[in-house]
Design a protein around this motif. Structure first.
Motif, short mmCIF file in Angstrom:
data_model
loop_
_atom_site.label_atom_id
_atom_site.label_comp_id
_atom_site.label_asym_id
_atom_site.label_seq_id
_atom_site.Cartn_x
_atom_site.Cartn_y
_atom_site.Cartn_z
N GLU A 96 74.15 13.35 65.67
CA GLU A 96 74.64 14.24 64.64
C GLU A 96 76.25 14.22 65.12
O GLU A 96 76.64 14.05 66.49
N VAL A 97 76.96 14.50 64.13
CA VAL A 97 78.46 14.64 64.11
C VAL A 97 78.86 15.85 63.56
O VAL A 97 78.66 16.00 62.34
N HIS A 98 79.64 16.72 64.02
CA HIS A 98 80.35 17.84 63.32
C HIS A 98 81.54 17.34 62.70
O HIS A 98 82.40 16.51 63.27
N PRO A 108 81.26 6.21 57.64
CA PRO A 108 81.07 5.65 56.38
C PRO A 108 79.86 6.67 55.77
O PRO A 108 79.04 6.96 56.62
N ASP A 109 80.07 7.11 54.48
CA ASP A 109 79.13 7.91 53.76
C ASP A 109 77.75 7.30 53.89
O ASP A 109 76.90 8.04 54.11
N ALA A 110 77.54 5.97 53.77
CA ALA A 110 76.30 5.42 54.08
C ALA A 110 75.49 5.63 55.29
O ALA A 110 74.36 5.44 55.16
N TRP A 111 76.24 5.96 56.49
CA TRP A 111 75.79 6.45 57.64
C TRP A 111 75.19 7.65 57.62
O TRP A 111 74.65 8.14 58.68
N ARG A 112 75.55 8.77 56.80
CA ARG A 112 75.32 9.81 56.56
C ARG A 112 74.13 10.12 56.01
O ARG A 112 73.82 10.41 54.68
N ILE A 113 72.81 10.43 56.89
CA ILE A 113 71.70 10.63 56.19
C ILE A 113 70.85 11.85 56.11
O ILE A 113 69.90 12.07 55.53
N GLY A 114 71.56 12.99 56.37
CA GLY A 114 71.13 14.49 56.49
C GLY A 114 72.15 15.45 56.88
O GLY A 114 73.18 14.84 57.44
N ARG A 115 71.60 16.38 57.04
CA ARG A 115 72.31 17.59 57.62
C ARG A 115 71.56 18.61 58.58
O ARG A 115 70.19 18.77 58.09
N ASN A 116 72.44 19.18 59.48
CA ASN A 116 71.53 20.16 60.28
C ASN A 116 72.27 21.46 59.76
O ASN A 116 73.39 21.78 60.21
N LEU A 122 76.22 16.51 60.62
CA LEU A 122 75.78 15.49 59.83
C LEU A 122 75.02 14.54 60.76
O LEU A 122 75.04 14.45 61.86
N VAL A 123 73.65 14.38 60.18
CA VAL A 123 72.73 13.54 60.69
C VAL A 123 73.11 11.99 60.63
O VAL A 123 73.45 11.66 59.24
N ILE A 124 73.32 11.46 61.62
CA ILE A 124 73.82 9.90 61.55
C ILE A 124 72.61 8.84 61.67
O ILE A 124 71.75 9.13 62.36
N ASP A 125 72.55 7.87 60.73
CA ASP A 125 71.63 6.80 60.65
C ASP A 125 71.90 6.12 62.04
O ASP A 125 72.70 5.34 61.93
N GLN A 126 70.90 5.92 62.82
CA GLN A 126 70.73 5.26 63.99
C GLN A 126 70.59 3.86 64.04
O GLN A 126 70.96 2.96 64.54
N ALA A 127 70.03 3.32 62.54
CA ALA A 127 69.50 2.07 62.40
C ALA A 127 70.78 1.16 61.89
O ALA A 127 70.51 -0.03 61.64
N GLN A 128 71.88 2.07 61.48
CA GLN A 128 72.93 1.04 61.39
C GLN A 128 73.48 0.09 62.19
O GLN A 128 73.71 0.51 63.32
N PRO A 129 73.53 -1.15 62.09
CA PRO A 129 74.02 -2.15 62.89
C PRO A 129 75.28 -2.01 63.70
O PRO A 129 75.26 -2.32 64.74
#
Length: 945
Positions: A96-98, A108-116, A122-129
């Protein structure tokens, strides 16, 4: 908006499925059968602490091997790293990133896949290359550049917050992050917060794994501490043990209890440690110092005072009276003005309690705030010691909380009905109707020390020890003598009263009076009177008499200072400037004299200098030239530049500032001294003698001004013994009484001879200088430079004491200059063989003086002394101590010809730098030695049996 670390709130684990429980049981069984061999043994476990506050107590955290902090608060890991081996680890969030993080906007917005929602992150997509490289470069890279080499990786399983997420892809991404960090930053050490499922893939690449709430947790939603259900504890314990036993990582459990619940924290830490897991038990916000494999022993006391009673701390009653006993007991006073905001708590991990001293009532609404604050502290278990007055008229709620009752107005005569021997310490307890505070103790377990009765039989309790602390009300704390308002006496014995009220444990006391078993000695001289002519044959400068008759005769460490305007060619004594400067150069060239400044114009009021005001002393004198606008820069930096450029030998520093006048520097003045790389001293008022036989006449170690500590002169100068230099001019001989008072029955101060140049101007005062020097140097002292003492006194405030969870060892950290621990009677005797960093010890009137050999030590105490011979005392600093193949070695380095004594060494052959050394005398179990060298390596070869 500040960035805060994310932590999972305590959420009960779901009951593991049967397959999961079976797997756990199989792991346990294999471990019992010895199939899985633990990679980390319990005895080798590192101690770990976590503190996410911006005011994290870094000095105290050096007691731990690993200290995890929030790096955005600006800590310097390179400055932190020292001999103790403690390492700062940076908290970083992976999953996550505050939004407040500096790098958040570049994600990038595309890396933000959810919220806590709980932590607004912000929850970050760990699968992004590209995410592993971004994390390595943007998050860890700047911290690595600052010096961090260890990282606490949080939120490793935040992807579970996202519906229908590809779990396998997220886990592969996290593995890629770790691999990228290890590739970019060789030697990096990583602690996972959970992430158990990643360990099979990352075997050997993770230093430790942590998990929260094994026994006790924090429910962030309901803001309460909870006990972890047994099933959840069983599952988590299995995960931690598997991580340790199968994957060879250190297992850490972070549990949560209320800050004041220290015994519960200790018990929880012991239960965790019993599993071979590193414990750390702290508060729900991780902003208090908790309990781990070691527990820091709190050495701070919160001192509450009313600035309307004393505009400056250094003239307040708690500073004048209570702080010296507190220092001697080993504690540091931290002041809070009750006219301003009061702290929300008194953290039990950092403070041993609070001292409150009020001469009257706190004004207006602040009285209500103070009353509520005290009720809250009593409720949470903070110990309080109250002197003078509670600061308010107690209401029913306070009386109930404190176990007190309001007594009726007194009628007729007041008499003492009960008096403990501790009351009437330096002066009798005398009832005073005008100052009577109508309170009665109602607690059955309280101990009343002084009780009064009126003619109607009403009881008034004035001094008591209670379940929450204790109080000594006016006029039974101190009493000002009616015929001399400059003299005060303690009615109660302050050391015992403070110790009992705050329930202070016996602990090794960092000691500022003694070095290598001997009382320290130093002399320092204010430059006043440099231009005076001696009232003796030849009419020499008093400074020249001082040089020839004192400084050259007594070749022990001194600090000598000058007042620039007195000696310079631009001052009022310009005609004699060349002669004075020549004398000053000869003084400063002496190897046993360090150079100090006594300012440019000798200001009397340093707060006036800060305001740019020219204010004369109360006596009417001033050295300031006409038209001069005072400034701190000119008085401090300017005078130092003058001495360096005209008087000091090449390469010899001007390292000490000796304050002038009221010797009460402001925070800004102290800042100037620090900026110049110097230390400073003067002030205080230690004058206790047969004419003033009171602990009230012994000052504290120094005064805090903001973040700076102003060190007091241990003993006052001849000016106060000669009635402000009006006579008798032999009055300074009474300083020997002050030296005796501060030695027996308690060693409260080092031996300090402090005087002015003008003491060499009169036959009587010069004769007394010789008398007091002979007196001081006839004692077994340890000569040090004044600047050495100042650094020791400053170091007193941040020496760290800790104790291991099993209670078997004391840890000492951050003893950069202070090298003596005073061990109170009953605490035990040093076991030198089992200890480290302890080079010897000397029995004293109050206990044992143990010698440290460096800034860190481990002290083990026993009931009996080790039979091994030890260094008992020396007049030189103990730089090292070792035993190799039965040979004991001590490296001594001093300022004068060496003297030392060994205990239990009658069957030993002693050499100094390889040459045989015979004793000069033996007495009281000590064998004494002497040699001409100032430094030597002493070796002992002893017969066994």
């Amino acid at each position: 908006m500040p960035a805060f670390p994310h932590r999972f709130a305590f959420v009960p684990q779901s009951r593991p499925s049967w397959p999961g429980r079976i797997r756990f049981c199989i792991v346990c069984a294999l471990a019992l059968l010895g199939v899985l061999i633990p990679a980390v043994h319990a005895a080798d476990l590192p101690s770990v602490a976590l503190h996410y506050g911006k005011d994290a107590p870094l000095a105290a955290m050096k007691a731990f091997d690993i200290a995890v902090v929030e790096p955005d608060h600006g800590f310097d890991p390179l400055a932190y790293r020292g001999q103790g081996g403690s390492e700062l680890f940076a908290y970083v969030s992976v999953g996550e990133v505050h939004p407040t993080r500096s790098y958040a906007a570049r994600i990038p917005d595309a890396w933000r896949i959810g919220r806590n929602a709980t932590w607004h992150s912000l929850v970050i997509d760990q699968a992004q290359p590209a995410w592993p490289a971004f994390f390595a470069d943007e998050v860890v890279g700047p911290l690595w550049a600052r010096g961090y080499r260890g990282f606490f990786l949080d939120t490793l399983d935040s992807y579970h917050l996202v519906k229908d997420v590809d779990v396998a892809a997220q886990q592969r991404g996290l593995v890629a992050v770790v691999r990228m960090l290890r590739k970019r930053y060789p030697g990096i050490r990583l602690i996972f917060n959970r992430g158990f499922e990643l360990l099979p893939e990352l075997r050997g690449e993770v230093h430790a794994v942590a998990a929260e709430s094994l026994y006790r947790g924090w429910d962030a939603k309901r803001k309460r501490y909870v006990e972890v259900p047994a099933n959840d504890r069983e599952w988590l314990l299995g995960q931690l043990q598997t991580a340790r036993d199968r994957y060879g990582v250190i297992a850490i459990a972070i549990d949560y209890v209320a800050p004041a619940a220290r015994e519960l924290a200790r018990d929880t830490a012991r239960r965790i440690h019993a599993h071979g897991i590193v414990p750390y038990v702290t508060d729900g916000d991780l902003k208090h110092l908790g309990v781990g494999l070691v527990e820091v022993l709190p050495r701070k006391l919160m001192f509450l005072y009313n600035s309307r009673e004393a505009a400056r701390v250094n003239v307040s009653s708690p500073h004048r009276y209570a702080e010296m006993p507190v220092n001697h007991l080993g504690y540091v006073a931290e002041y809070v003005d009750v006219t301003g905001p009061l702290p929300e708590s008194v953290p039990a991990g950092e403070y041993a309690g609070a001292v409150l001293w009020f001469d009257g009532y706190v004004p207006g609404e602040r009285a209500r705030a103070l009353m509520d604050w005290m009720v809250a502290r009593i409720a949470e278990g903070t110990r309080l010691a109250v002197f003078g007055s509670f600061g308010f008229e107690p209401d029913a709620d306070f009386l109930r909380a404190a176990g007190l009752a309001q007594a009726p107005p007194a009628k007729g005569r007041l008499d003492i009905a009960l008096r403990d021997p501790a009351v009437g310490f330096e002066t009798p307890a005398i009832p005073d109707r005008g100052r009577l505070q109508r309170l009665r103790v109602e607690q059955p377990d309280a101990r009343v020390l002084l009780s009064l009765n009126d003619s109607a039989g009403n009881r008034y309790d004035a001094v008591a020890q209670t379940a929450w602390g204790g109080f000594a009300l006016h006029p039974f704390a101190v009493r000002v003598l009616p015929l001399d308002d400059a003299q005060t006496r303690w009615v109660i014995e302050p050391f015992a009263f403070i110790r009992d009220a705050l329930a202070l444990p016996a602990l090794p006391v960092p000691d500022t009076t003694t070095l290598t078993g001997r009382r320290m000695f130093f002399a320092h001289i204010d430059g006043d009177g440099f231009a005076s002519r001696a009232e003796m044959k030849g009419r020499r400068l008093a400074a020249e008499v001082l040089l020839e008759d004192v400084l050259k005769r007594y070749r022990v460490p001194h600090a000598m200072s000058v007042i620039e305007i007195e000696t310079s060619e631009r001052g009022p004594f310009a005609r004699d400037s060349a002669e004075m400067e020549a004398v000053a150069r000869r003084m400063f060239a002496l190897p046993h004299v360090e150079i100090a400044s006594h300012s440019y114009t000798h200001p009397f009021y340093w707060d006036s200098v800060e305001r740019g005001e020219a204010k004369e002393a109360a006596q009417g004198y001033s050295l300031a030239p006409a038209g001069y606008t005072p400034s701190l820069e000119r008085e401090i930096a300017g005078s130092v530049d003058y001495i360096r450029s005209r008087l000091a030998p090449p390469g010899k520093p001007v390292g000490l500032m000796l304050w002038t006048g009221d010797a009460a520097p402001t925070e800004a003045a102290l800042e100037w001294v620090e900026r110049l790389g110097m230390v400073q001293m003067n002030g205080g008022y230690t004058v206790a003698s047969t004419l003033y036989p009171s602990l009230a006449a012994v000052s504290s170690l120094g005064t805090w001004q903001g973040r700076h500590f102003h060190v007091h002169a241990p003993i006052m100068n001849e000016n106060v013994y000669t009635n402000l230099w009006t006579g008798p001019y032999y009055g300074f001989e009474r300083v020997t009484q002050t030296l005796a008072f501060t030695e027996t029955p308690r060693r409260l101060k080092p031996v300090n001879l402090y005087f002015h140049t003008y003491s060499a101007s009169k036959p009587a005062s010069l004769a007394v200088l010789h008398k007091v020097y002979r007196h001081a140097l006839a004692q077994p002292v340890h000569p040090v430079y004044p600047s050495e003492y100042v650094r020791i006194a400053m170091n007193f405030n941040d020496v760290v004491l800790a104790r291991t969870l099993d209670g078997g060892r004391y840890l000492v950290r951050n003893a950069t200059h202070l090298r003596t621990l005073r061990l109170p009677r009953g605490l035990g005797l040093p076991d030198i063989g089992a200890s480290s960093g302890i080079g010897g010890w000397r029995d004293g009137a109050e206990g044992i003086y143990a010698h440290l050999t460096g800034e860190t030590a481990t002290l083990v105490l026993g009931d009996r002394a080790d039979a091994t011979p030890v260094l008992a005392e020396a007049n030189a600093r103990l730089e090292s101590a070792s035993v190799e193949q039965g040979v004991q070695r001590y490296r001594l380095n001093g300022q004068v010809p060496l003297e030392f004594a060994l205990s239990g060494a009658s069957q030993c052959r002693v050499t100094a730098d390889g040459r045989a050394l015979g004793p000069v005398r033996s007495e009281a179990g000590l064998t004494h030695f002497r040699l001409d060298a100032h430094a030597a390596t002493i070796e002992l070869r002893c017969r066994v049996g």
